[in-house]
Each structure stands twice: as structure tokens, then as C-alpha cells.
Design an enzyme around this catalytic site. Sequence first.
Site, PDB file in Angstrom:
ATOM      1  N   GLU A  20     -99.271   5.999-106.529  1.00 18.49           N
ATOM      2  CA  GLU A  20     -98.840   4.941-105.597  1.00 18.49           C
ATOM      3  C   GLU A  20     -99.893   3.844-105.480  1.00 18.49           C
ATOM      4  O   GLU A  20     -99.607   2.726-105.049  1.00 18.49           O
ATOM      5  CB  GLU A  20     -98.507   5.521-104.226  1.00 18.49           C
ATOM      6  CG  GLU A  20     -99.669   5.708-103.283  1.00 18.49           C
ATOM      7  CD  GLU A  20    -100.614   6.834-103.680  1.00 18.49           C
ATOM      8  OE1 GLU A  20    -101.711   6.912-103.099  1.00 18.49           O
ATOM      9  OE2 GLU A  20    -100.254   7.623-104.568  1.00 18.49           O
TER      10      GLU A  20
ATOM     11  N   CYS B  30    -102.887  14.490-105.532  1.00 16.23           N
ATOM     12  CA  CYS B  30    -104.252  14.656-105.014  1.00 16.23           C
ATOM     13  C   CYS B  30    -104.424  16.018-104.320  1.00 16.23           C
ATOM     14  O   CYS B  30    -104.397  17.034-104.995  1.00 16.23           O
ATOM     15  CB  CYS B  30    -104.618  13.498-104.099  1.00 16.23           C
ATOM     16  SG  CYS B  30    -106.400  13.285-103.861  1.00 16.23           S
TER      17      CYS B  30
ATOM     18  N   HIS C 211    -103.822   8.863-107.892  1.00 17.96           N
ATOM     19  CA  HIS C 211    -102.844   8.286-106.970  1.00 17.96           C
ATOM     20  C   HIS C 211    -101.895   7.342-107.704  1.00 17.96           C
ATOM     21  O   HIS C 211    -102.234   6.173-107.928  1.00 17.96           O
ATOM     22  CB  HIS C 211    -103.561   7.516-105.855  1.00 17.96           C
ATOM     23  CG  HIS C 211    -104.168   8.395-104.826  1.00 17.96           C
ATOM     24  ND1 HIS C 211    -103.561   8.669-103.618  1.00 17.96           N
ATOM     25  CD2 HIS C 211    -105.320   9.089-104.821  1.00 17.96           C
ATOM     26  CE1 HIS C 211    -104.330   9.480-102.907  1.00 17.96           C
ATOM     27  NE2 HIS C 211    -105.398   9.748-103.626  1.00 17.96           N
TER      28      HIS C 211
END
Length: 360
Positions: free
Chosen positions: A333, A246, A331
Site C-alpha cells: 500500500e 508486515c 508494504h
Amino acid sequence: MKAFLILEDGTVFEGTAIGAKKDVISEIVFNTSMTGYLEVLTDPSYAGQAVIMTYPLIGNYGVTPDMESGRAWPDGYIVRELSRTHSNFRSEGSIQEFLEKEGVPGIAGVDTRSLTKLLREKGTMNGMITTDPSYCLEEVVRQLRTHRIDSVMEQVTCKEIYTVSGQGLRVALMDFGAKENMIRSLKKRGCEVTVYPAFTPAELIIQNHPDGILLSNGPGDPESYTSIIEEVRKLYHTDIPIFAICLGHQLMALANGASTYKLKYGHRGGNHPVKDLSTGRVYISAQNHGYAVDPDTMDPKIAKESFCNVNDGTNEGLEYVGKSIFTVQFHPEACPGPQDLDYLFDRFIERMKGETSCQR
């Protein structure tokens, strides 16, 4: 109590006050996730912004331990309907109680569909949430048009270096507003993670000889972080494997001569399709960003585009030539999900071990 959302174009939405009882001026953005409202509220990338949740019912499972940081970050919270009851065996309270405790004002009863369509048409705007029915529209609009987001990095980054123990590879995480699941994603792969404040000199990280470096997500305009960009450039010139997510992706691109630009209304939610340009495979990703890298400004001898957004064609990743560096805009994660791209942490582990990157 009545509340009002006033946009800088003069549009006014009326609803009911929720959360803390105070006025706030902020950039108004929308998130399209159907679940995970608590993770959204505790994502440091929302510092300096007020969030519209497009899903119509928020708060039905209450407040659970699923926090991405130790506090709420948005300036304000805008929903269609706030659930009057909550039910979940892990629930520790209601969203209303959480917003009050965290000092986040909000407004419910707003036509979030109409509001989101307006932002998609006109672009992201500043807005005010107020409970004062005697507001002066002309004065509020003047304030909104001069509002700027400042110093958010200082708010979200950790204040000192700390280490999360592990028995495997040693990762240096640059905290630009990192989500907790980044640390958890590394820890479950056995890594020892040392977290550094955003303004840490690159020399300090390099002299500690990490096996890899992770550049985290974070809020704000990437081009405004000139001192951090200089330190990222120094990290680029090492042989240490680097994975950037990001804001970290944007900062690495800026450190190598590329440009970034502000998107009309950004990408925020858990349902954004991205294409792996090496395989043609499409994944569903979680995203939270208002700026993007212009891949046409990147020297192809330095980096090549690796992912793109299927909806609008914007850049979603870069692979750096001759370096063990790869960066993504989304993202992996993904907390809240989806988990399609979690394998990129395995790729990072393989890079740190000096193995060939995995193909998916």
C-alpha cells in the site's frame, strides 16, 4: 533550547529541542525515505520507537492531510534540519506545531548521517531525548539498558469493530496497527471493509463469512503476541483467502511453526529492493520492520518463499501451499510510495473471486 540524544552505549549527540518539551526513552530507529515524513509520523508501526529521518531537510511542505492514522505514534523525532518555513497549497501548519500538538519531543541539528552509521555498525539501541543539561550519564545508560517496549498492540489497534462501506467483496481486516491506505487500497477496488480489533476471536470473523481476510502491519516483537498467533492459526485452517502484510506476515508464519528474529537495524524507508522469486523481477518497496521470518524454519510443505530482499537476502514473502494465502514483509500500500507492488491488492481480489493469481 539545547537538547541531548543519549544512546545506551554512552554516545551523546547535542542539538536543539523541537516539538513537545519533555524527556523520553525509546528504541532509536532510522527511516531512509526522502519524502512522506507525515505518513511516517502517523504510522502505528512506530509505536514504542523514536525515528531518525536520514534525509537532511524535514518539514519543507508542512503538514498536509496525508495522515496514515488519526495521530502521531513515534515516541520521539530526530532530524538534521527542521525547515524554518513550509510551502504547499495543501499545507495546514508546520511540523513543529504538529509535534507540539501531538506531544512528540524531538531534537534537530544532529549529525543524522553519523548517528545512522553508528546504528548500522552497532545495531539498534535505546536512547533518551532530554533537555536537561545536568543529566547523569551513568544513570541514564543504566535506564536505557533496562528499557523494554511493552503493550504497544493495545495502543494501536481499534477499540471496536467498524465497517467502511463498499459495493463489492467483503474483507475482514485484522487491525494490528493498520495504515489508512490499506483500507483505501481495498475501497478503491470496491470492497466493503470490516475492521476488527487485534484480539478479536477468529470464530467471530469466520462466522461473518468474509470473502477475504487482510492481516495488517503493526509494532512490536511478533513472538510476544501468543494469543493473536493462536487466532491466526484458526484463520489459516479455513478456506478463506488471506493476504498478510508486515506484522501480519510474521504472525502467519509463526502460526505455522516458523521462527522470527530481530534484525540488526531493521528495514525502514521507501527504497528497499525486493525480488519476486517466481519471475526474477525486482521491485522497489516501502518497508517498516525490525523483525524478519527465518524461511529455513518453515516447512516447505506448508509455505514457500516468494520474495526476498536484494540487499541482505532476508525473507520478504511467503506463498502457502494448497491455500489461497500469500503474505509479504514489505508494504504494497506504500504510503508514502513507491507504488511498484500495489498490484498485490489486485491479486488478493482475484483470489477472493476464485480466479488464478495474476502474474507480473
